[in-house]
Design a protein around this motif. Structure first.
Motif, mmCIF file in Angstrom:
data_model
loop_
_atom_site.group_PDB
_atom_site.id
_atom_site.type_symbol
_atom_site.label_atom_id
_atom_site.label_comp_id
_atom_site.label_asym_id
_atom_site.label_seq_id
_atom_site.Cartn_x
_atom_site.Cartn_y
_atom_site.Cartn_z
ATOM 1 N N ASP A 99 -18.691 -65.324 2.101
ATOM 2 C CA ASP A 99 -17.412 -64.783 1.621
ATOM 3 C C ASP A 99 -16.528 -64.356 2.792
ATOM 4 N N ILE A 100 -17.127 -63.605 3.685
ATOM 5 C CA ILE A 100 -16.370 -62.999 4.783
ATOM 6 C C ILE A 100 -15.854 -64.064 5.748
ATOM 7 N N TYR A 101 -16.701 -65.039 6.052
ATOM 8 C CA TYR A 101 -16.316 -66.050 7.045
ATOM 9 C C TYR A 101 -15.393 -67.110 6.451
ATOM 10 N N ASP A 102 -15.721 -67.579 5.241
ATOM 11 C CA ASP A 102 -14.987 -68.708 4.674
ATOM 12 C C ASP A 102 -13.761 -68.294 3.864
ATOM 13 N N ALA A 103 -13.749 -67.070 3.360
ATOM 14 C CA ALA A 103 -12.619 -66.643 2.523
ATOM 15 C C ALA A 103 -12.137 -65.256 2.920
ATOM 16 N N PRO A 104 -11.738 -65.066 4.181
ATOM 17 C CA PRO A 104 -11.230 -63.748 4.606
ATOM 18 C C PRO A 104 -9.973 -63.389 3.827
ATOM 19 N N ASN A 105 -9.866 -62.116 3.444
ATOM 20 C CA ASN A 105 -8.760 -61.730 2.554
ATOM 21 C C ASN A 105 -7.594 -61.070 3.271
ATOM 22 N N SER A 106 -7.651 -60.994 4.607
ATOM 23 C CA SER A 106 -6.553 -60.367 5.343
ATOM 24 C C SER A 106 -6.495 -60.942 6.752
ATOM 25 N N PRO A 107 -5.350 -60.837 7.409
ATOM 26 C CA PRO A 107 -5.266 -61.290 8.804
ATOM 27 C C PRO A 107 -6.291 -60.611 9.701
ATOM 28 N N PHE A 108 -6.563 -59.315 9.440
ATOM 29 C CA PHE A 108 -7.539 -58.623 10.282
ATOM 30 C C PHE A 108 -8.903 -59.273 10.171
ATOM 31 N N VAL A 109 -9.375 -59.517 8.936
ATOM 32 C CA VAL A 109 -10.701 -60.102 8.743
ATOM 33 C C VAL A 109 -10.748 -61.507 9.336
ATOM 34 N N TYR A 110 -9.694 -62.288 9.131
ATOM 35 C CA TYR A 110 -9.658 -63.653 9.689
ATOM 36 C C TYR A 110 -9.760 -63.601 11.206
ATOM 37 N N GLY A 111 -9.061 -62.671 11.817
ATOM 38 C CA GLY A 111 -9.063 -62.584 13.269
ATOM 39 C C GLY A 111 -10.313 -61.948 13.840
#
Length: 347
Positions: free
Chosen positions: A223-235
């Motif tokens: 979930d966290i790696y493939d579907a980050p829900n915010s720019p912070f998590v993606y970065g």
């Protein structure tokens, strides 16, 4: 033991370290609190332990409100980064310490404490070292003793604060695998703090990503790696690049031309930021709709090569991943299109 954090706020001299945080931890779950320094992850762990009291909100152990109970009353096991072993005690005495200091009828007989210490030494693969002192052990062995000591009291919840932070990379990897095996064998509800994303994604059933005293996202590693829900998590999770773009007529544009990507349904027109990961790209020989950039730097990363591209007149830079011997790594101009990506509102 289920743990529920309900709308918890924590202030230190009126500085908010946590902002109305809520989190449900299932019984027997292994949870990672992940985030940069100052994100609030250690404060949340200490609140669950009873080492801190919430300014507002509640912490439940099962159906019981434990918000104002001490660490002893909550019966939690705590493992610190720097072991916190008693240097003047043997390994066996360190493990049995929590049982020896219990009061009255709750303290087991000496023979039972020795038996429990011996069992735990087997579990943490340190049999035969019970008479040694901490100074005679390696860092990895000391951390195993610290975990055995925390488990000796048969805690309702096991809490670990950056347990492998003081160890070198190889030992960390070995202990990660070992901790997962111990968790699966014992079934303790376990919460551990780390700033190491690889550690969190590899070990935890679910990862809690924190930033600036708030929970950004909770989910499995996928979930966290493939579907980050915010720019912070993606970065923060994995490596990524971003570019300022705009959405027009259902297409994504970079500067004055489309890049061959259709915007998600219902995506509003206007400015946005495009995020993608270096390995989620498709190289193109040339295109009427793509992203093109000039090679600014190239470096070897294990079995691949990372190429840094300078994009457009504003000299934006992004990274893409290529096979080590790919000829594009030497070209002055490279065209590509992200295969997996996400749009977020502009920062």
């Amino acid at each position: 033991m289920e743990v529920r954090v309900a709308n918890v706020r924590k202030e230190f001299e009126r500085f908010p370290a946590l902002h109305d945080v809520s989190l449900d931890i299932k019984s027997g779950e292994l949870i990672a609190l992940l985030g940069p320094s100052g994100s609030g992850k250690t404060t949340l762990l200490r609140l669950i332990a009873g080492l801190e009291r919430p300014t507002r909100g509640n912490i439940f152990f099962g159906d019981e409100d434990a918000s104002h109970k001490s660490i002893q009353e909550r019966n939690v096991g705590f493992v610190f980064q720097h072991y916190a072993l008693f240097r003047h005690m043997t390994v066996a005495d360190n493990i049995g310490f929590g049982l020896k200091v219990r009061h009255g009828s709750s303290r087991p007989p000496a023979q039972e404490i020795r038996r429990r210490a011996s069992e735990l030494l087997d579990l943490v693969q340190l049999s035969g070292l019970e008479k040694r002192y901490p100074a005679q052990l390696s860092g990895g062995q000391r951390q195993r003793v610290a975990l055995a000591r925390a488990m000796a009291i048969e805690p309702k919840v096991l809490l670990l604060d950056e347990p492998f932070g003081a160890l070198d990379a190889q030992v960390r990897r070995e202990l990660r695998r070992w901790l997962r095996e111990i968790h699966d064998a014992t079934g303790h509800t376990t919460v551990f703090v780390t700033h190491d994303q690889e550690e969190a994604l590899e070990l935890a059933d679910r990862v809690v990503v924190m930033s600036q005293g708030r929970i950004e996202q909770v989910g499995t590693a996928d979930d966290i790696y493939d579907a980050p829900n915010s720019p912070f998590v993606y970065g923060f999770i994995g490596e990524s690049s971003s570019l300022p773009v705009k959405v027009e007529n259902g297409e994504i544009w970079l500067a004055d031309r489309p890049i061959g990507l259709a915007a998600p349904p219902n995506e509003p027109s206007g400015e946005a930021t495009l995020y993608f990961r270096p390995h989620h790209v498709e190289l193109l020989d040339g295109c009427s709709g793509c992203i093109a950039g000039t090679v600014a730097a190239s470096r070897r990363v294990a079995g691949t090569r990372r190429v840094e591209l300078e994009i457009g007149g504003e000299r934006q830079r992004v990274e893409i991943e290529l096979p080590v011997d790919h000829p594009a790594a030497q070209k002055s101009r490279v065209a590509f299109r992200p295969g997996r990506w996400k749009l977020f509102p502009p920062a």
